[in-house]
Design an enzyme around this catalytic site. Structure first.
Site, short mmCIF file in Angstrom:
data_model
loop_
_atom_site.label_atom_id
_atom_site.label_comp_id
_atom_site.label_asym_id
_atom_site.label_seq_id
_atom_site.Cartn_x
_atom_site.Cartn_y
_atom_site.Cartn_z
N PRO A 1 0.78 -1.25 0.00
CA PRO A 1 0.00 0.00 0.00
C PRO A 1 0.82 1.31 0.00
O PRO A 1 0.81 2.06 0.97
CB PRO A 1 -0.84 -0.13 1.26
CG PRO A 1 0.02 -0.92 2.18
CD PRO A 1 0.75 -1.90 1.31
N CYS A 2 1.44 1.59 -1.13
CA CYS A 2 2.20 2.84 -1.25
C CYS A 2 1.29 4.07 -1.20
O CYS A 2 1.75 5.16 -0.85
CB CYS A 2 3.04 2.83 -2.51
SG CYS A 2 2.14 2.43 -4.02
N HIS A 3 0.01 3.89 -1.48
CA HIS A 3 -0.93 5.02 -1.43
C HIS A 3 -1.15 5.51 0.00
O HIS A 3 -1.66 6.61 0.20
CB HIS A 3 -2.27 4.63 -2.07
CG HIS A 3 -2.97 3.50 -1.39
ND1 HIS A 3 -2.62 2.18 -1.59
CD2 HIS A 3 -3.99 3.49 -0.50
CE1 HIS A 3 -3.40 1.41 -0.85
NE2 HIS A 3 -4.24 2.18 -0.19
#
Length: 158
Positions: free
Chosen positions: A121-123
């Site tokens: 989950p880079c967001h």
């Protein structure tokens, strides 16, 4: 080994999935509609199941088998991303401290090269001032994903 690919149709556009046959190696938003739907290949089917849960408003309770390709430093950043709870955010600086790195910018570079978006989950990584910063697939998508998680985490009691 041959790279296997498939497409998942999401509310935010087509997502291209790649696999080495035993694990997911890539998940990226496509620039335009493309390709065949992912179905019968186990790593791609697992990723599609994860995405169905996620976009359906349910916090996925598993992580598909992942095999992102990157440097040891990038791998350390991506492992740390996997620890960010659903519906929450952390800063690049926070990740840098967690992995004993002096440079939030270096962490940002590794986050920006994450080959398996959403599942890794880079967001969920934001600027130290709380503002949304960089997302390879656009800030509008990042904002949508974060809002989607916050909304659904309050509904499911996370």
């Amino acid at each position: 080994m041959q790279e296997l690919t498939g497409v998942y149709r999401s509310p935010l556009g087509d997502i291209v999935l790649t696999s080495d046959g035993s694990a997911l190696t890539g998940l990226r938003f496509a620039e335009s509609p493309c390709g065949e739907l992912a179905q019968d290949i186990p790593p791609l089917a697992d990723a599609c199941h994860w995405l169905n849960l996620y976009f359906g408003g349910t916090k996925p309770d598993f992580t598909p088998q992942l095999a992102p390709i990157g440097t040891p430093f990038q791998q350390s950043v991506w492992r740390e991303l996997l620890t960010i709870p659903y519906g929450q955010t952390v800063s690049y600086g926070y990740i840098a401290k967690r992995i004993s790195c002096r440079s939030a910018q270096a962490v940002g570079g590794a986050v920006g090269h994450n080959p398996i978006a959403l599942i890794i989950p880079c967001h969920r990584v934001i600027g130290s001032d709380g503002h949304l910063t960089g997302y390879a697939y656009g800030l509008d998508r990042k904002k949508w994903l974060l809002s989607h998680e916050v909304l659904n985490s309050t509904q499911i009691g996370c």
